[in-house]
Structures are given as C-alpha cells and as structure tokens.
Design a protein around this motif. Structure first.
Motif, PDB file in Angstrom:
ATOM      1  N   UNK A  28      18.694  -9.913 -25.524  1.00 19.33           N
ATOM      2  CA  UNK A  28      17.572 -10.411 -24.741  1.00 19.33           C
ATOM      3  C   UNK A  28      16.802 -11.530 -25.422  1.00 19.33           C
ATOM      4  N   UNK A  29      16.465 -11.355 -26.693  1.00 15.61           N
ATOM      5  CA  UNK A  29      15.683 -12.364 -27.407  1.00 15.61           C
ATOM      6  C   UNK A  29      16.466 -13.669 -27.537  1.00 15.61           C
ATOM      7  N   UNK A  30      17.748 -13.578 -27.882  1.00  9.79           N
ATOM      8  CA  UNK A  30      18.583 -14.780 -28.017  1.00  9.79           C
ATOM      9  C   UNK A  30      18.746 -15.482 -26.675  1.00  9.79           C
ATOM     10  N   UNK A  31      18.918 -14.716 -25.603  1.00 12.62           N
ATOM     11  CA  UNK A  31      19.020 -15.304 -24.268  1.00 12.62           C
ATOM     12  C   UNK A  31      17.744 -16.066 -23.907  1.00 12.62           C
ATOM     13  N   UNK A  32      16.582 -15.445 -24.187  1.00 17.12           N
ATOM     14  CA  UNK A  32      15.313 -16.080 -23.850  1.00 17.12           C
ATOM     15  C   UNK A  32      15.160 -17.403 -24.591  1.00 17.12           C
ATOM     16  N   UNK A  33      15.518 -17.427 -25.875  1.00 18.17           N
ATOM     17  CA  UNK A  33      15.390 -18.653 -26.668  1.00 18.17           C
ATOM     18  C   UNK A  33      16.339 -19.732 -26.172  1.00 18.17           C
ATOM     19  N   UNK A  34      17.568 -19.363 -25.829  1.00 18.72           N
ATOM     20  CA  UNK A  34      18.579 -20.331 -25.408  1.00 18.72           C
ATOM     21  C   UNK A  34      18.289 -20.875 -24.008  1.00 18.72           C
ATOM     22  N   UNK A  35      17.889 -19.982 -23.090  1.00 19.10           N
ATOM     23  CA  UNK A  35      17.654 -20.404 -21.716  1.00 19.10           C
ATOM     24  C   UNK A  35      16.268 -21.008 -21.512  1.00 19.10           C
ATOM     25  N   UNK A  36      15.386 -20.843 -22.489  1.00  8.81           N
ATOM     26  CA  UNK A  36      14.061 -21.443 -22.396  1.00  8.81           C
ATOM     27  C   UNK A  36      13.105 -20.695 -21.488  1.00  8.81           C
ATOM     28  N   UNK A  37      13.264 -19.400 -21.387  1.00 10.16           N
ATOM     29  CA  UNK A  37      12.369 -18.577 -20.563  1.00 10.16           C
ATOM     30  C   UNK A  37      11.823 -17.427 -21.396  1.00 10.16           C
ATOM     31  N   UNK A  38      10.714 -16.863 -20.930  1.00 10.02           N
ATOM     32  CA  UNK A  38      10.107 -15.755 -21.636  1.00 10.02           C
ATOM     33  C   UNK A  38      10.896 -14.470 -21.451  1.00 10.02           C
ATOM     34  N   UNK A  39      10.594 -13.498 -22.298  1.00  4.98           N
ATOM     35  CA  UNK A  39      11.276 -12.207 -22.215  1.00  4.98           C
ATOM     36  C   UNK A  39      11.095 -11.507 -20.869  1.00  4.98           C
ATOM     37  N   UNK A  40       9.903 -11.589 -20.226  1.00  2.00           N
ATOM     38  CA  UNK A  40       9.780 -10.939 -18.905  1.00  2.00           C
ATOM     39  C   UNK A  40      10.794 -11.459 -17.889  1.00  2.00           C
ATOM     40  N   UNK A  41      11.026 -12.760 -17.891  1.00  2.00           N
ATOM     41  CA  UNK A  41      11.999 -13.333 -16.953  1.00  2.00           C
ATOM     42  C   UNK A  41      13.411 -12.875 -17.298  1.00  2.00           C
ATOM     43  N   UNK A  42      13.716 -12.789 -18.573  1.00  2.00           N
ATOM     44  CA  UNK A  42      15.046 -12.356 -19.002  1.00  2.00           C
ATOM     45  C   UNK A  42      15.264 -10.880 -18.667  1.00  2.00           C
ATOM     46  N   UNK A  43      14.287 -10.047 -18.967  1.00  2.00           N
ATOM     47  CA  UNK A  43      14.410  -8.627 -18.642  1.00  2.00           C
ATOM     48  C   UNK A  43      14.360  -8.400 -17.136  1.00  2.00           C
ATOM     49  N   UNK A  44      13.807  -9.368 -16.407  1.00  2.00           N
ATOM     50  CA  UNK A  44      13.805  -9.265 -14.954  1.00  2.00           C
ATOM     51  C   UNK A  44      15.209  -9.222 -14.372  1.00  2.00           C
ATOM     52  N   UNK A  45      16.155  -9.832 -15.057  1.00  2.00           N
ATOM     53  CA  UNK A  45      17.540  -9.774 -14.592  1.00  2.00           C
ATOM     54  C   UNK A  45      18.064  -8.357 -14.597  1.00  2.00           C
TER      55      UNK A  45
END
Length: 400
Positions: A28-45
């Motif tokens: 999750x953290x690596x995805x957020x950094x790479x995609x340029x979005x916050x953790x809430x948006x990433x965990x929203x998936x």
C-alpha cells in the motif's frame, strides 16, 4: 473426502489469500508513493473489492451449487491473475480501481466461502472437518506471503512483485481443477421397522436462523476488518512502542493457527453451535484489557492471542454452521445471500473505526469492538438455544 483434495484446496487458499487480500497491507505505501495518491485513496481500492464481493456473492454461490466448485474457482484463479497484472500496470487511479474490481470478483470466486461451498457440494454435512483443515493452511497466508512479497518487492519493485503474484495465482488453476464434479446425495431413510442411523441435523423451520447467522458473520467481519486496519495503531495510540505494537499484533496469527489446530484435533466433541459460542466468547474479554491495564506487553499479548483464537474459529463457524442449519444441496446460494451484508460491513468497518478513533480516541474504538463482540456472542447463544428448542419439538412430534 480425499486427502489430496484437502491439501490442494488448503494450498490454494494460502496462495489466493496471500496474493489478493493481503497485498494491500504489504504494498500500500509503495503504491501510494508511485501513483502519487494518499493512502486513503489506495486503500479505497480494497474497499471497492469488498463491495464487489458482496454484490456478486449470491450469484457466485448459486454457480457453485449448479456447476460445482471446479469451473468457478478455476475462472477465479484466472481473474485473480488478471487483477494482479492490472494493478502492476496501473498508472492512473481509474485503472487501479478497475483492477480492484476484477480482484473483488476473483476473491469471491476463490477464497474461503467459495471453497466451503465446493466442499459442501461434495461432502454434504460431513464437510466440516475438511473445512477446518483447509483453514489451517489458509491461515498461514500472511505469515508466508508477506516475507515472499517483501523479498520480491526488494528485488524487482512492487510492480514486478505483482507480476510474480499473477503467476502464483495461475499456479492455483491445477489445484482447483482437482475439485470433482460429484454432488453429495443424502442417504435415503431406513425402511420402516428397521433401526435407522443417526439422523443428520435438520434445519430449524424458524426464519430467525438465517438472520442470526448473517448477524454473526457481519459483526465478526466488522471486527476482523477493523482490527486488520487499526490494531497496530490502537496499541500504539494507547502508549505501546511502535516496534512492540507490530510484534504483539503478529501474535494474532499465532492464536488463530493454534485455535484452528485445536479444533481439528478436538473439535468433533463440539457441535457447530458450541463452536460458534466458543469462538465469539473468546474475543469478548480481550478488548477491555488494553483499556483497563494500559498498553503493557502482558495486556497486549493477551488481547492479540484471544482475538486471534476467536477470529480463527469464527472462520470455521462461518463454513460449518450452514451445514446444520440449511440444506447442503443449496449451500452456495443460501450462504452467498446471507454473507452479503457481511462484505458491506467489512468494507465500511475501517472507515468507521477511523472516525471513532479520530473523534473519541483509541479506547473508544476498543469499547466499540467489545460491544460488537457481545452482539455476536448473543446471536450465537440465541441461535443455539432456538435450534435446540425447535429440534426437541420436532423429536416430540416424531414420537407422538
């Protein structure tokens, strides 16, 4: 039930849980950094995936009842590989969420509830032991796959790791192809005047049984989802050192595996209703401990072990109770419909816990968990008492 099939499904559960449900916690953290979005948006998936699981649950269960577990779970393996590849290739949030939609469908077609329905179709009411056995291996998914995933990410990045996950998902296709197309047929009643074998448990006629089962699933699902997202933070918020909070939280898995192993060894002495009461009762005393004694190591360890043990048994209850409450011939469709609210509750639980923690503090979130656990225990007690009373009534009518 062939031992080879049980091992195959147990291994497939370990792999499928590891490459889907647990990937967000690792990447999750690596995805957020790479995609340029916050953790809430990433965990929203992941939340979207749980909602999809709820939306398709009844149809997937009905498909297993009609066609068997093999075609459904094989198709789920392929979709899981596609979802992992979709995440690996995603550059924008739209593609990222689309991949989670695919993964949501795949998870409903491959994880425990699908495997339980496949086993019930094959073994009828005798499927309880195989259900317990496959959860023992499946419960090791995070223990095995988090280190594997971390090693892959260190070597080739999170995108490369997810490509490897896609390969592992495809590796479950031959495991799922071992599921036979057979359907269990209940033995015909013995002719009149001859001693009949012990009758299989009959479903209670009350409409309350499915409501109580759905309530147990929904409440325990909220606890599992909420604790998965916030357990480490809750212990840290109460004063436990971050490293210690992480270590204590991992003991949840120890309690889970130990409880499942004990159920396999000694669970035949306990009815499905007794197991439901035990499972829901185990988690109740754990939540007040960190509040009452602070974030001391002893309180945290007891909390983690009790919650893990209860949660581990709840998974078995989720698969075993319907075998005695409902007709196994329609297990997939019936259970698929009843667990639908549980998926939605699980999807919303992390957000609910976050709001409670933000507004009222970490202790309030633990008291909320305590109330949810009490509700699940009450539902299990009422279900057991109601079933016993109605079964006694059926016996009196038969002897009249």
């Amino acid at each position: 039930m062939p031992a080879r099939l049980v091992w195959a499904l147990g291994l497939s559960q370990l792999l499928c849980w590891g490459v889907s449900y647990y990937l967000i916690g690792l990447f999750g953290v690596a995805m957020a950094a790479d995609l340029g979005h916050g953790l809430p948006a990433i965990h929203g998936g992941f939340t979207v995936a749980l909602i999809v699981m709820g939306l398709v649950s009844s149809r997937v269960g009905r498909g297993i009842d009609r066609r068997g577990g093999r075609p459904v779970m094989v198709a789920g393996s392929v979709l899981m590989a596609a979802g992992c590849l979709g995440l690996a290739l995603a550059q924008e949030l739209v593609a990222y969420y689309a991949a989670w939609i695919v993964l949501g469908l795949a998870m409903r077609m491959t994880l425990y509830d699908a495997a339980f329905a496949a086993l019930a179709r094959i073994g009828g009411r005798a499927a309880r032991t195989p259900i317990s056995q496959i959860t023992l291996l499946g419960g090791l998914a995070s223990t095995v796959m988090w280190p594997v995933g971390q090693g892959l990410a260190d070597a080739v990045g999170w995108r490369g790791a997810l490509c490897a996950y896609a390969v592992l998902a495809l590796a479950t296709v031959p495991l799922h192809r071992q599921i036979p197309a057979d359907r269990h047929v209940e033995a015909a009643p013995a002719p009149s005047g001859r001693p009949s074998p012990t009758p299989a448990p009959s479903a209670p006629p009350s409409r309350l049984a499915p409501v109580l089962y759905a309530l147990i699933v929904a409440l325990t699902g909220m606890l599992n989802s909420g604790m998965s997202a916030h357990m480490i933070g809750l212990l840290g918020g109460l004063g436990m050192a971050p490293a210690l909070a992480v270590w204590v939280s991992t003991l949840r898995g120890v309690g889970q595996s130990a409880a499942r192993l004990a159920e396999i060894q000694f669970g035949k002495r306990l009815s499905a209703f007794g197991l439901a009461i035990l499972a829901t009762a185990l988690v109740v005393p754990g939540f007040p401990l960190p509040v009452a004694f602070g974030a001391t190591p002893a309180a945290g360890i007891a909390f983690a072990l009790l919650f893990g043990a209860g949660n581990g048994l709840v998974t078995i209850v989720r698969g075993a109770l319907p075998l005695v409450l409902f007709d196994p011939a329609h297990y997939g469709q019936t259970v698929g419909r009843l667990i639908t609210p549980g998926f939605f509750a699980s999807a919303l639980a992390p957000l609910l816990y976050a709001l409670v923690i933000e507004r009222f503090g970490d202790a309030a979130a633990l008291w909320l968990s305590f109330l949810l656990a009490i509700g699940a225990l009450a539902a299990a007690l009422v279900l057991a008492l109601r079933f016993r009373a109605e079964s006694a009534g059926v016996l009196r009518k038969n002897h009249a």
